[in-house]
Write a protein that holds these residues in place. Structure first.
Motif, PDB file in Angstrom:
ATOM      1  N   ILE A 183       0.856  -1.185   0.000  1.00 21.36           N
ATOM      2  CA  ILE A 183       0.000   0.000   0.000  1.00 21.36           C
ATOM      3  C   ILE A 183       0.891   1.233   0.000  1.00 21.36           C
ATOM      4  O   ILE A 183       1.671   1.451   0.927  1.00 21.36           O
ATOM      5  CB  ILE A 183      -0.907   0.035   1.241  1.00 21.36           C
ATOM      6  N   THR A 184       0.795   2.047  -1.041  1.00 25.48           N
ATOM      7  CA  THR A 184       1.620   3.250  -1.161  1.00 25.48           C
ATOM      8  C   THR A 184       0.767   4.499  -0.935  1.00 25.48           C
ATOM      9  O   THR A 184      -0.456   4.480  -1.085  1.00 25.48           O
ATOM     10  CB  THR A 184       2.268   3.334  -2.551  1.00 25.48           C
ATOM     11  N   ASN A 185       1.443   5.589  -0.575  1.00 25.82           N
ATOM     12  CA  ASN A 185       0.805   6.910  -0.489  1.00 25.82           C
ATOM     13  C   ASN A 185      -0.518   6.875   0.270  1.00 25.82           C
ATOM     14  O   ASN A 185      -1.570   7.286  -0.239  1.00 25.82           O
ATOM     15  CB  ASN A 185       0.600   7.489  -1.892  1.00 25.82           C
ATOM     16  N   ASP A 186      -0.459   6.390   1.489  1.00 20.07           N
ATOM     17  CA  ASP A 186      -1.650   6.247   2.318  1.00 20.07           C
ATOM     18  C   ASP A 186      -1.279   6.652   3.735  1.00 20.07           C
ATOM     19  O   ASP A 186      -0.638   5.897   4.461  1.00 20.07           O
ATOM     20  CB  ASP A 186      -2.139   4.800   2.267  1.00 20.07           C
ATOM     21  N   ALA A 187      -1.677   7.862   4.128  1.00 22.92           N
ATOM     22  CA  ALA A 187      -1.285   8.404   5.424  1.00 22.92           C
ATOM     23  C   ALA A 187      -2.081   7.750   6.545  1.00 22.92           C
ATOM     24  O   ALA A 187      -3.308   7.722   6.501  1.00 22.92           O
ATOM     25  CB  ALA A 187      -1.516   9.910   5.451  1.00 22.92           C
ATOM     26  N   PRO A 188      -1.417   7.222   7.572  1.00 20.56           N
ATOM     27  CA  PRO A 188      -2.159   6.669   8.708  1.00 20.56           C
ATOM     28  C   PRO A 188      -2.873   7.762   9.510  1.00 20.56           C
ATOM     29  O   PRO A 188      -4.013   7.576   9.941  1.00 20.56           O
ATOM     30  CB  PRO A 188      -1.089   5.961   9.534  1.00 20.56           C
ATOM     31  N   ASP A 189      -2.201   8.880   9.740  1.00 23.50           N
ATOM     32  CA  ASP A 189      -2.819  10.030  10.401  1.00 23.50           C
ATOM     33  C   ASP A 189      -3.138  11.088   9.352  1.00 23.50           C
ATOM     34  O   ASP A 189      -2.403  11.241   8.366  1.00 23.50           O
ATOM     35  CB  ASP A 189      -1.873  10.614  11.454  1.00 23.50           C
ATOM     36  N   GLU A 190      -4.205  11.825   9.566  1.00 21.50           N
ATOM     37  CA  GLU A 190      -4.621  12.803   8.568  1.00 21.50           C
ATOM     38  C   GLU A 190      -3.503  13.771   8.219  1.00 21.50           C
ATOM     39  O   GLU A 190      -2.831  14.320   9.090  1.00 21.50           O
ATOM     40  CB  GLU A 190      -5.834  13.592   9.086  1.00 21.50           C
ATOM     41  N   ASP A 191      -3.297  13.926   6.900  1.00 21.50           N
ATOM     42  CA  ASP A 191      -2.382  14.909   6.327  1.00 21.50           C
ATOM     43  C   ASP A 191      -0.904  14.606   6.556  1.00 21.50           C
ATOM     44  O   ASP A 191      -0.059  15.490   6.358  1.00 21.50           O
ATOM     45  CB  ASP A 191      -2.709  16.327   6.831  1.00 21.50           C
ATOM     46  N   ASP A 192      -0.562  13.375   6.955  1.00 17.93           N
ATOM     47  CA  ASP A 192       0.854  12.997   6.938  1.00 17.93           C
ATOM     48  C   ASP A 192       1.374  13.149   5.510  1.00 17.93           C
ATOM     49  O   ASP A 192       0.734  12.700   4.554  1.00 17.93           O
ATOM     50  CB  ASP A 192       1.030  11.526   7.361  1.00 17.93           C
ATOM     51  N   ALA A 193       2.526  13.771   5.363  1.00  8.25           N
ATOM     52  CA  ALA A 193       3.084  14.001   4.030  1.00  8.25           C
ATOM     53  C   ALA A 193       3.590  12.689   3.436  1.00  8.25           C
ATOM     54  O   ALA A 193       4.132  11.840   4.143  1.00  8.25           O
ATOM     55  CB  ALA A 193       4.211  15.008   4.105  1.00  8.25           C
ATOM     56  N   TYR A 194       3.394  12.506   2.139  1.00  5.09           N
ATOM     57  CA  TYR A 194       3.928  11.329   1.448  1.00  5.09           C
ATOM     58  C   TYR A 194       5.451  11.420   1.422  1.00  5.09           C
ATOM     59  O   TYR A 194       6.002  12.526   1.492  1.00  5.09           O
ATOM     60  CB  TYR A 194       3.389  11.261   0.022  1.00  5.09           C
TER      61      TYR A 194
END
Length: 243
Positions: free
Chosen positions: A97-108
């Motif tokens: 799973i790529t580019n999927d922030a666990p916390d809101e708005d975590d930067a890729y």
């Protein structure tokens, strides 16, 4: 619970297409009657799978095929998103799973969120079991089974002399921020339980133990206490904090 989720499907499908995906891709927040007060995705891909977790757990608990028929078409759309979004890592024989922030708005970049790995695992487990019970989609079930059995496992790190599960493999490390995100691979994701290996259980208990701010965090109680119980964490600690 289910109605606002299902009512938002038409809007979600439009957003999904607009973002170049298939199936359904849900925003972080939804409101009644197919609306949303917050149409941002906040760099997350996990929200529809998170919404699916209650549906799957209800079916796994009751085996109610009448209920399954009401949510199965929507769950298939969530599954379709992940079938096409997951990346195959041939060198390591796994889905990533790529580019999927666990916390809101975590930067890729944010790769292999432990929370999302759990939620996607639960989603495909539910699709497999529902399709079997309903005797439909046998060929697609094979695809789901292949994904479920080849999902990446959550990454770990050493913290205070213990092995704990990271929020991601690449991106967020271990975050003791008062949220339940780092423990959601346990519940609702179901990647670790009392029948897991001793190593997996030890790592999960270590993770619970190091999340000292989650016992009284703003979002955390909804799933954190259940996660602690599901890996056999000290019940006295659970109950004293719950009180």
């Amino acid at each position: 619970y289910d109605k606002p989720v299902l009512d938002y499907e038409t809007k979600a499908q439009s957003l999904t297409i607009a973002n170049g995906f298939t199936g359904v891709y849900y925003t972080v927040g939804i409101s009644p009657l197919g609306t949303s007060a917050d149409t941002s995705f906040h760099n997350q891909k996990s929200d529809a799978a998170n919404l699916a977790s209650d549906m799957v757990m209800r079916f796994e608990t009751t085996k109610d095929t009448t209920y399954a028929n009401t949510v199965y078409p929507w769950l298939k759309q969530v599954g379709l998103f992940w079938q096409n979004y997951l990346t195959w890592d041939a060198a390591n024989n796994r889905y990533v799973i790529t580019n999927d922030a666990p916390d809101e708005d975590d930067a890729y970049p944010q790769t292999n969120s432990s929370m999302s790995l759990g939620l996607v695992h639960l989603l495909f487990q539910g699709l497999i079991d529902m399709s079997t019970a309903l005797n439909v989609d046998a060929s697609t079930r094979t695809t789901w089974q292949n994904i479920e059995s080849h999902l990446s496992t959550p990454a770990t790190e050493t913290l205070n002399g213990q092995t704990v599960v990271r929020e991601t493999e690449v991106g967020s490390e271990f975050v003791n921020g008062g949220n339940d995100v780092p423990a959601q691979f346990i519940y609702p994701g179901g990647l670790v339980g009392l029948d897991s290996s001793s190593t997996a259980l030890a790592n999960a208990r270590n993770t619970i133990g190091q999340l000292t701010n989650a016992w009284h965090g703003g979002n955390a109680p909804a799933t954190f206490y259940a996660a602690a119980a599901r890996v056999g964490y000290n019940p006295s600690t659970i109950l004293s904090n719950l009180h």
